[in-house]
Design a protein around this motif. Structure first.
Motif, short mmCIF file in Angstrom:
data_model
loop_
_atom_site.label_atom_id
_atom_site.label_comp_id
_atom_site.label_asym_id
_atom_site.label_seq_id
_atom_site.Cartn_x
_atom_site.Cartn_y
_atom_site.Cartn_z
N LEU A 103 0.85 -1.19 0.00
CA LEU A 103 0.00 0.00 0.00
C LEU A 103 0.88 1.23 0.00
CD1 LEU A 103 -2.58 -1.09 2.75
CD2 LEU A 103 -2.88 -1.23 0.27
N ASP A 104 0.40 2.29 -0.65
CA ASP A 104 1.18 3.53 -0.65
C ASP A 104 1.03 4.23 0.70
OD1 ASP A 104 -1.21 5.27 -0.73
OD2 ASP A 104 -1.41 4.54 -2.78
N GLN A 105 1.86 5.23 0.91
CA GLN A 105 1.90 5.92 2.20
C GLN A 105 0.58 6.61 2.53
OE1 GLN A 105 5.06 8.78 2.45
NE2 GLN A 105 4.73 9.22 4.62
N GLN A 106 -0.06 7.20 1.52
CA GLN A 106 -1.31 7.89 1.75
C GLN A 106 -2.41 6.93 2.18
OE1 GLN A 106 -3.48 9.72 -1.64
NE2 GLN A 106 -3.29 11.63 -0.49
N THR A 107 -2.48 5.75 1.55
CA THR A 107 -3.50 4.75 1.92
C THR A 107 -3.30 4.27 3.34
OG1 THR A 107 -3.70 4.05 -0.39
CG2 THR A 107 -4.50 2.53 1.30
N GLU A 108 -2.06 4.00 3.73
CA GLU A 108 -1.78 3.57 5.09
C GLU A 108 -2.16 4.66 6.09
OE1 GLU A 108 2.25 2.31 5.42
OE2 GLU A 108 1.82 0.30 4.63
N LEU A 109 -1.89 5.91 5.74
CA LEU A 109 -2.23 7.01 6.65
C LEU A 109 -3.74 7.13 6.80
CD1 LEU A 109 -1.27 9.36 8.39
CD2 LEU A 109 -1.28 10.80 6.34
N VAL A 110 -4.51 6.95 5.72
CA VAL A 110 -5.97 7.01 5.81
C VAL A 110 -6.49 5.88 6.69
CG1 VAL A 110 -8.11 6.73 4.50
CG2 VAL A 110 -6.32 8.24 3.64
N LEU A 111 -5.99 4.67 6.51
CA LEU A 111 -6.41 3.54 7.35
C LEU A 111 -6.11 3.83 8.83
CD1 LEU A 111 -5.21 0.63 5.06
CD2 LEU A 111 -7.55 0.93 5.86
N TYR A 112 -4.95 4.37 9.10
CA TYR A 112 -4.57 4.68 10.48
C TYR A 112 -5.47 5.77 11.07
CZ TYR A 112 -1.71 6.12 14.45
OH TYR A 112 -1.28 6.44 15.72
N ARG A 113 -5.72 6.85 10.31
CA ARG A 113 -6.53 7.94 10.83
C ARG A 113 -7.98 7.51 11.04
NH1 ARG A 113 -3.11 11.21 13.29
NH2 ARG A 113 -1.68 12.32 11.89
N VAL A 114 -8.52 6.68 10.16
CA VAL A 114 -9.90 6.20 10.35
C VAL A 114 -9.99 5.35 11.61
CG1 VAL A 114 -11.67 4.68 9.40
CG2 VAL A 114 -10.56 6.36 7.93
N ALA A 115 -9.00 4.47 11.83
CA ALA A 115 -9.00 3.67 13.06
C ALA A 115 -8.87 4.56 14.29
CB ALA A 115 -7.85 2.65 13.01
N GLN A 116 -8.04 5.57 14.21
CA GLN A 116 -7.85 6.50 15.32
C GLN A 116 -9.14 7.25 15.65
OE1 GLN A 116 -5.30 9.97 14.59
NE2 GLN A 116 -4.19 9.48 16.46
N GLU A 117 -9.83 7.75 14.61
CA GLU A 117 -11.06 8.49 14.84
C GLU A 117 -12.17 7.57 15.36
OE1 GLU A 117 -13.44 11.58 15.31
OE2 GLU A 117 -11.37 11.76 14.60
N ALA A 118 -12.24 6.35 14.83
CA ALA A 118 -13.26 5.41 15.30
C ALA A 118 -13.05 5.04 16.76
CB ALA A 118 -13.24 4.15 14.43
N LEU A 119 -11.81 4.83 17.17
CA LEU A 119 -11.52 4.54 18.57
C LEU A 119 -11.83 5.74 19.45
CD1 LEU A 119 -8.16 2.57 18.19
CD2 LEU A 119 -10.31 1.66 19.07
N THR A 120 -11.55 6.93 18.96
CA THR A 120 -11.86 8.15 19.72
C THR A 120 -13.37 8.28 19.93
OG1 THR A 120 -9.89 9.25 18.85
CG2 THR A 120 -11.62 10.65 19.79
N ASN A 121 -14.16 8.02 18.87
CA ASN A 121 -15.61 8.09 19.00
C ASN A 121 -16.12 7.07 20.01
OD1 ASN A 121 -15.80 10.14 17.14
ND2 ASN A 121 -16.36 8.83 15.43
N ALA A 122 -15.56 5.85 19.95
CA ALA A 122 -15.99 4.81 20.89
C ALA A 122 -15.67 5.20 22.33
CB ALA A 122 -15.32 3.48 20.53
N ALA A 123 -14.52 5.83 22.55
CA ALA A 123 -14.12 6.19 23.90
C ALA A 123 -14.92 7.38 24.43
CB ALA A 123 -12.63 6.50 23.93
N ARG A 124 -15.25 8.35 23.56
CA ARG A 124 -15.88 9.59 24.02
C ARG A 124 -17.40 9.54 24.02
NH1 ARG A 124 -12.34 14.31 20.92
NH2 ARG A 124 -10.37 13.95 22.02
N HIS A 125 -17.99 8.87 23.02
CA HIS A 125 -19.44 9.01 22.81
C HIS A 125 -20.22 7.70 22.96
CE1 HIS A 125 -18.28 12.92 21.34
NE2 HIS A 125 -17.62 12.40 20.32
N ALA A 126 -19.60 6.56 22.70
CA ALA A 126 -20.37 5.32 22.63
C ALA A 126 -20.65 4.68 23.98
CB ALA A 126 -19.64 4.31 21.73
N GLU A 127 -19.92 5.12 25.03
CA GLU A 127 -20.04 4.48 26.35
C GLU A 127 -19.78 2.98 26.23
OE1 GLU A 127 -23.81 5.46 28.01
OE2 GLU A 127 -23.53 7.62 27.86
N ALA A 128 -18.75 2.64 25.49
CA ALA A 128 -18.44 1.23 25.22
C ALA A 128 -17.47 0.70 26.26
CB ALA A 128 -17.85 1.10 23.82
N ASP A 129 -17.53 -0.61 26.46
CA ASP A 129 -16.58 -1.31 27.32
C ASP A 129 -15.52 -2.05 26.51
OD1 ASP A 129 -17.92 -0.55 29.70
OD2 ASP A 129 -19.38 -2.17 29.39
#
Length: 317
Positions: free
Chosen positions: A221-247
């Motif tokens: 994968l090119d650098q931009q694709t890897e960065l997008v995958l990383y940022r999407v995972a980062q944002e999804a984890l942030t949403n789960a921690a802040r808003h989802a009240e997930a365990d």
């Protein structure tokens, strides 16, 4: 056929049919009008109006579909088009609308690419300044506190040790911010190692139980694709921690010969309908940047699932 002549033709058909019925039907009109004759005339009028309304509805149906699409089109979900057949005014209008949407999608993708590139450059600049300026200054403060605590006597030594621990905690927080702003491990060790470090950090600091399923042996994968995958995972984890009240959050990365799929699933409260906040729309913009597809599903008391599907470019023989 233009819209004017189409409407005229539809009305002409209805009025011509009504005239033919009056000419050849065995019906007469008396003066004064008899009740049965009035009933027949009113019934004929109703039938004529219903037929006219139905034929106009059929003739104007493409405009109704175009109106619905105009009110619901979203540039973050590209590919929404209407079929345009024929050479009339309505077909030309639909083709013009499709061309406009295509041009707007291209312009939106170009502007998003510029904005995200500038955003990443600004993140790197801030991370570098935090590392070089704030980090080094706080390290010097720690060394000075260490020397002062060593030479001081009680109870001042105890207070200096407390200040030293507070400073060390602040330095660790600065370093964590630097890692989030500029994922150096992504550039040095690759996507799988970066996602492992990211999930470990969230598990430690956010109190979430993170389950990983990261497949190795990813296609190139090119650098931009890897960065997008990383940022999407980062944002999804942030949403789960802040808003989802997930365990618990499950992060998986799978691949086939044609796609790489990142999925982040939490067991939070869900919403029934995924709200398109700034975080999700930001993920969609990043997905469009590399031609990927982002699917978000959320069910009450069943959590939220974010799935990013990235096409893998075919290798040239």
């Amino acid at each position: 056929m233009s819209l004017f002549w189409r409407s005229f033709a539809l009305n002409a058909v209805v009025l011509g049919s009504a005239t033919a019925l009056l000419l050849w039907a065995p019906v007469t009109v008396s003066v004064p009008v008899v009740l049965t004759e009035a009933v027949i005339l009113v019934a004929g009028l109703v039938v004529m109006l219903v037929a006219n309304a139905a034929m106009l509805r059929i003739g104007l149906a493409p405009l109704d579909r175009l109106t619905r699409l105009m009110t619901t089109v979203d540039l973050l979900r590209p590919g929404q088009r209407l079929p345009a057949q024929g050479h009339g005014e309505t077909a030309e209008l639909i083709r013009g609308f499709n061309a406009m949407i295509e041009r707007l999608e291209r312009e939106r993708a170009t502007s998003n690419a510029r904005v995200l590139t500038a955003q990443e450059a600004e993140r790197r600049r801030i991370a570098q300044e935090l590392h070089d300026e704030v980090g080094q200054t706080m390290t010097a403060v720690l060394l000075a506190l260490e020397r002062a605590a060593t030479e001081a006597e009680d109870p001042l030594r105890g207070e200096l040790r407390q200040v030293q621990e507070i400073t060390r905690g602040s330095l660790d927080e600065v370093r964590r911010l630097v890692r989030r702003l500029r994922p150096g491990v992504l550039e040095d060790l690759g996507l799988v190692s970066a996602l492992t470090s990211l999930t470990t950090e969230f598990s430690t600091h956010a109190g979430l139980r993170v389950v990983r399923g990261l497949c190795s042996g990813l296609p190139e994968l090119d650098q931009q694709t890897e960065l997008v995958l990383y940022r999407v995972a980062q944002e999804a984890l942030t949403n789960a921690a802040r808003h989802a009240e997930a365990d618990q959050v499950e992060v998986t990365l799978r691949h086939t010969d044609e796609t790489v799929v990142l999925a982040v699933v939490d067991d939070g409260r869900g919403t029934g309908v995924a709200r398109e906040g700034a975080g999700i729309r930001g993920m969609r913009e990043r997905a469009l940047l590399i031609g990927a597809t982002l699917d978000v599903t959320s069910q009450p008391r069943a959590g939220t699932r974010i799935r990013l599907t990235v096409p893998v470019p075919r290798k040239q023989p």
